[in-house]
Design an enzyme around this catalytic site. Structure first.
Site, PDB file in Angstrom:
ATOM      1  N   TYR A  98       0.859  -1.191   0.000  1.00 11.93           N
ATOM      2  CA  TYR A  98       0.000   0.000   0.000  1.00 11.93           C
ATOM      3  C   TYR A  98       0.893   1.238   0.000  1.00 11.93           C
ATOM      4  O   TYR A  98       1.919   1.262  -0.662  1.00 11.93           O
ATOM      5  CB  TYR A  98      -0.996  -0.032   1.172  1.00 11.93           C
ATOM      6  CG  TYR A  98      -2.154   0.903   0.906  1.00 11.93           C
ATOM      7  CD1 TYR A  98      -2.974   0.709  -0.211  1.00 11.93           C
ATOM      8  CD2 TYR A  98      -2.407   2.001   1.717  1.00 11.93           C
ATOM      9  CE1 TYR A  98      -4.008   1.584  -0.498  1.00 11.93           C
ATOM     10  CE2 TYR A  98      -3.448   2.875   1.431  1.00 11.93           C
ATOM     11  CZ  TYR A  98      -4.244   2.662   0.323  1.00 11.93           C
ATOM     12  OH  TYR A  98      -5.250   3.525   0.031  1.00 11.93           O
ATOM     13  N   ARG A 154      -8.925  10.751  -8.294  1.00 13.53           N
ATOM     14  CA  ARG A 154      -8.070  11.507  -7.379  1.00 13.53           C
ATOM     15  C   ARG A 154      -7.331  10.508  -6.500  1.00 13.53           C
ATOM     16  O   ARG A 154      -7.657  10.312  -5.347  1.00 13.53           O
ATOM     17  CB  ARG A 154      -8.915  12.460  -6.533  1.00 13.53           C
ATOM     18  CG  ARG A 154      -8.118  13.551  -5.837  1.00 13.53           C
ATOM     19  CD  ARG A 154      -8.611  13.762  -4.438  1.00 13.53           C
ATOM     20  NE  ARG A 154      -8.701  12.505  -3.682  1.00 13.53           N
ATOM     21  CZ  ARG A 154      -8.746  12.443  -2.359  1.00 13.53           C
ATOM     22  NH1 ARG A 154      -8.722  13.529  -1.641  1.00 13.53           N
ATOM     23  NH2 ARG A 154      -8.842  11.279  -1.745  1.00 13.53           N
ATOM     24  N   LYS A 172      -6.415  -1.590  -0.904  1.00  8.67           N
ATOM     25  CA  LYS A 172      -7.279  -1.487   0.270  1.00  8.67           C
ATOM     26  C   LYS A 172      -7.788  -2.868   0.696  1.00  8.67           C
ATOM     27  O   LYS A 172      -7.870  -3.174   1.896  1.00  8.67           O
ATOM     28  CB  LYS A 172      -8.467  -0.564  -0.028  1.00  8.67           C
ATOM     29  CG  LYS A 172      -8.121   0.906  -0.071  1.00  8.67           C
ATOM     30  CD  LYS A 172      -7.865   1.454   1.323  1.00  8.67           C
ATOM     31  CE  LYS A 172      -7.601   2.940   1.287  1.00  8.67           C
ATOM     32  NZ  LYS A 172      -7.386   3.538   2.605  1.00  8.67           N
ATOM     33  N   GLU A 243     -13.666   5.005  -2.659  1.00 10.21           N
ATOM     34  CA  GLU A 243     -12.250   5.333  -2.469  1.00 10.21           C
ATOM     35  C   GLU A 243     -11.755   6.251  -3.593  1.00 10.21           C
ATOM     36  O   GLU A 243     -11.938   5.964  -4.775  1.00 10.21           O
ATOM     37  CB  GLU A 243     -11.424   4.040  -2.462  1.00 10.21           C
ATOM     38  CG  GLU A 243     -10.030   4.198  -1.935  1.00 10.21           C
ATOM     39  CD  GLU A 243      -9.983   4.427  -0.435  1.00 10.21           C
ATOM     40  OE1 GLU A 243      -9.108   5.193   0.009  1.00 10.21           O
ATOM     41  OE2 GLU A 243     -10.809   3.841   0.291  1.00 10.21           O
ATOM     42  N   ASP A 244     -11.147   7.361  -3.214  1.00 10.93           N
ATOM     43  CA  ASP A 244     -10.405   8.233  -4.132  1.00 10.93           C
ATOM     44  C   ASP A 244     -11.229   8.750  -5.313  1.00 10.93           C
ATOM     45  O   ASP A 244     -10.750   8.786  -6.451  1.00 10.93           O
ATOM     46  CB  ASP A 244      -9.136   7.524  -4.619  1.00 10.93           C
ATOM     47  CG  ASP A 244      -8.066   7.499  -3.533  1.00 10.93           C
ATOM     48  OD1 ASP A 244      -8.341   7.984  -2.423  1.00 10.93           O
ATOM     49  OD2 ASP A 244      -6.955   6.999  -3.793  1.00 10.93           O
ATOM     50  N   ASP A 266     -14.171   6.130   2.472  1.00  7.51           N
ATOM     51  CA  ASP A 266     -12.994   6.027   3.332  1.00  7.51           C
ATOM     52  C   ASP A 266     -12.218   7.335   3.398  1.00  7.51           C
ATOM     53  O   ASP A 266     -11.697   7.695   4.453  1.00  7.51           O
ATOM     54  CB  ASP A 266     -12.091   4.897   2.835  1.00  7.51           C
ATOM     55  CG  ASP A 266     -10.881   4.700   3.726  1.00  7.51           C
ATOM     56  OD1 ASP A 266     -11.069   4.617   4.953  1.00  7.51           O
ATOM     57  OD2 ASP A 266      -9.758   4.635   3.206  1.00  7.51           O
ATOM     58  N   ASP A 267     -12.133   8.069   2.286  1.00  5.97           N
ATOM     59  CA  ASP A 267     -11.376   9.329   2.279  1.00  5.97           C
ATOM     60  C   ASP A 267     -12.006  10.355   3.215  1.00  5.97           C
ATOM     61  O   ASP A 267     -11.299  11.097   3.892  1.00  5.97           O
ATOM     62  CB  ASP A 267     -11.313   9.910   0.864  1.00  5.97           C
ATOM     63  CG  ASP A 267     -10.689   8.938  -0.114  1.00  5.97           C
ATOM     64  OD1 ASP A 267      -9.506   8.619   0.056  1.00  5.97           O
ATOM     65  OD2 ASP A 267     -11.389   8.476  -1.032  1.00  5.97           O
ATOM     66  N   ASN A 418      -0.667  12.057   1.391  1.00  7.13           N
ATOM     67  CA  ASN A 418       0.015  10.883   0.845  1.00  7.13           C
ATOM     68  C   ASN A 418       0.270  11.080  -0.650  1.00  7.13           C
ATOM     69  O   ASN A 418      -0.476  11.793  -1.309  1.00  7.13           O
ATOM     70  CB  ASN A 418      -0.863   9.634   1.028  1.00  7.13           C
ATOM     71  CG  ASN A 418      -0.824   9.093   2.436  1.00  7.13           C
ATOM     72  OD1 ASN A 418       0.225   9.025   3.045  1.00  7.13           O
ATOM     73  ND2 ASN A 418      -1.974   8.714   2.961  1.00  7.13           N
TER      74      ASN A 418
END
Length: 560
Positions: A98, A154, A172, A243-244, A266-267, A418
């Site tokens: 990850y 993103r 993930k 996610e993202d 999650d973000d 990150n």
């Protein structure tokens, strides 16, 4: 482009059926007691030997990306071997499978592509999504329990990577298995290909996604409507993790689907939970050093995207726990975007051009004065905490960090962007510029540093500490939704998961090597809150105290 049919589920089923590279397993998961060489034309190879061989091979690979690529092949060929390696060296391999290595892997996804890893759905297939998912589900021996879905718009702090976002969904789910104990047979990574606005990716002759600009939010929402309905119908008991997605879409989808499907972002929510958990520990340490009341902490955010707003909203719960109202808690936060502090008098705000997700944190108390830089905001606010989600490397400069140390006995500084190449402040600079006083947590990992004869271990506000427990707890409770209160419960459980040795060392987060233990505690907290809210359906877990729930969570975890 149609749905690919290779998944974690297919890989693991081939293993369990005995067709993988390791010897077939007995029903209790053990190798056969003996294998006669005369009865088999193959060499006698044990799973223990395969594990040692894999570890030795990884040590000889020169780069983390090559290690990531090799491990990805192992995961597809032999998931049991893959997760055994991660079990044995989670701290060493988590950064490989990850962050930060997964960022580079996503950027180069089409270049290192070795075959399908999950479910690839194109917006061109929008009208066929129910048919595709129905057919896909009919071919699986086990219905997926966890779906991680992204549109690649993103990825981390790296921008729009299109179909390369599949690497994030896979990564993930690796952590769901390794850290949360979810059976890999029940994991399904998904990427929704809606084009990409990164021209260099579209023009790359090796790119395997749609070679056209990304569709707008309205068309993307129509596609998401089809996907969410079809996925929930095909996999009715699964948890769907977003996610993202880019900020505007992330908030829009969360608001639209949160109370309709068993899903969370999650973000926004996972990041908010893990930072709330770390902030609870940091605020207590800072208040002990300064004598300042917990409710009097002040937090400046550098960054106005979905993650920043989501984290700030979740962190408000800390102040509400201290007895503040929602409006009073909101007043403890100052958000800075690319145009400076978000104020009611800023020209773009007056003109109605501020993104909708930022409006909640508009400041109305600056008396018409604007604060365009981080340094000016720090001087104006004199905060106790500085949080970075700007994706700008080195954004917390020496002048600002030293000023935070002047203002606070124990300044709280969380550079969370990150991967490491986007992080606002390194751990070494944070220690140097605050004379070792800093309470530090970053998004990506940093190595411990010995200073003044003491080993200083940096905190890592890693979603890995909470999202496996959120998803696993939701599954175990049979919860009909992932409520906001369940997210907050995960943060509280995380903050309570520090053991005495970790507290004595001044840590803000439990060590990653205890992730299974931590995930069980987080999951138990999520189950308990689901029960209190009346959204659970698993009657067997009702009436159990926390210790009993944790025991149940541990017992339900899958092990390689």
């Amino acid at each position: 482009m149609t749905a690919a049919t290779t998944t974690f589920a297919k890989s693991i089923s081939s293993l369990l059926n005995g067709s993988g590279p390791t010897p077939p397993l007995t029903p209790n998961g053990e190798e056969p007691k003996s294998i006669s060489r005369s009865s088999s034309p193959h060499p006698l190879v044990s799973s223990q030997q395969n594990l040692l061989r894999l570890k030795a091979h990884l040590q000889n690979l020169p780069t983390d990306l090559l290690k990531h690529v090799h491990l990805s092949k192992i995961r597809r060929d032999d998931p049991n071997l893959y997760f055994s390696a991660i079990r044995d060296d989670l701290t060493g391999l988590a950064p490989i499978v990850y962050t930060p290595t997964v960022g580079e892997a996503c950027q180069k996804y089409s270049h290192i592509y070795q075959g399908p890893e999950g479910l690839y759905l194109s917006i061109d297939d929008k009208d066929r999504i129910p048919e595709i998912l129905s057919e896909y589900a009919s071919k699986l021996s086990t219905t997926p329990q966890i779906l991680v879905v992204t549109d690649g718009s993103r990825i981390l702090g790296l921008g729009d990577l299109g179909i390369g976002g599949m690497g994030i969904s896979v990564g993930k789910l690796n952590l769901y298995v390794a850290g949360g104990g979810v059976n890999p047979h029940g994991c399904l990574p998904v990427v929704l290909d809606m084009g990409t606005n990164t021209e260099s990716i579209r023009d790359d002759p090796l790119y395997i996604g749609l070679r056209r600009p990304r569709v707008g939010l309205e068309e993307a929402t129509e596609f998401m409507d089809c996907f969410m309905a079809a996925a929930s119908n095909a996999f009715p008991n699964a948890v769907i993790q977003h996610e993202d997605f880019y900020s505007e879409a992330a908030f829009a989808f969360l608001e639209k689907y949160k109370n309709k499907y068993r899903m969370f972002n999650d973000d926004i929510e996972g990041t908010g939970s893990v930072i709330l958990g770390g902030f609870m520990a940091a605020a207590k340490q800072a208040s002990a050093a300064s004598g300042k009341a917990l409710k009097d902490h002040k937090v400046v955010f550098l960054g106005g995207g979905s993650a920043a707003v989501g984290v700030a909203k979740e962190m408000m719960n800390f102040f509400r726990m201290q007895g503040l109202s929602e409006d009073e808690a909101k007043e403890r936060f100052w958000l800075i975007d690319t145009k400076g502090l978000i104020t009611s008098t800023r020209p773009d705000v007056v003109a109605g051009k501020l993104a909708s997700h930022k409006k909640y944190f508009i400041r109305n108390d600056t008396e018409g004065k604007e604060y365009p830089s981080l340094a000016s905001v720090v001087e104006f606010v004199q905060p106790t905490a500085l949080v970075g989600l700007s994706t700008t490397f080195g954004a917390f400069g020496e002048d600002v960090v030293r000023r935070m140390a002047d203002l606070n006995q124990a300044p709280i500084i969380f550079p969370l962007s990150n991967p490491t190449s986007k992080c606002e402040l390194s751990f070494s600079d944070a220690l140097e510029w605050t004379d070792g006083k800093v309470l530090f947590a970053s998004g990506s990992p940093y190595a411990p540093i010995t200073r003044d004869g003491k080993l200083r271990e940096p905190g890592q506000g890693n979603n890995f500490l909470v999202f496996p427990g959120i998803g696993f707890g939701t599954l175990q409770a049979g919860a009909k939704e992932v409520s906001s209160a369940m997210i907050t419960a995960s943060a509280i459980s995380l903050s309570e998961a520090l053991n005495e040795e970790e507290k004595a060392a001044g840590l803000l987060y439990p060590r990653l090597e205890r992730i299974r233990e931590v995930s069980a505690k987080v999951a138990a907290g999520v189950v308990k809150k689901a029960q209190e809210e009346g959204v659970d359906t698993n009657e067997k877990l009702r009436g159990l105290d926390e210790a009993a729930l944790i025991k149940e969570m541990n017992a339900a975890q899958w092990w390689p």
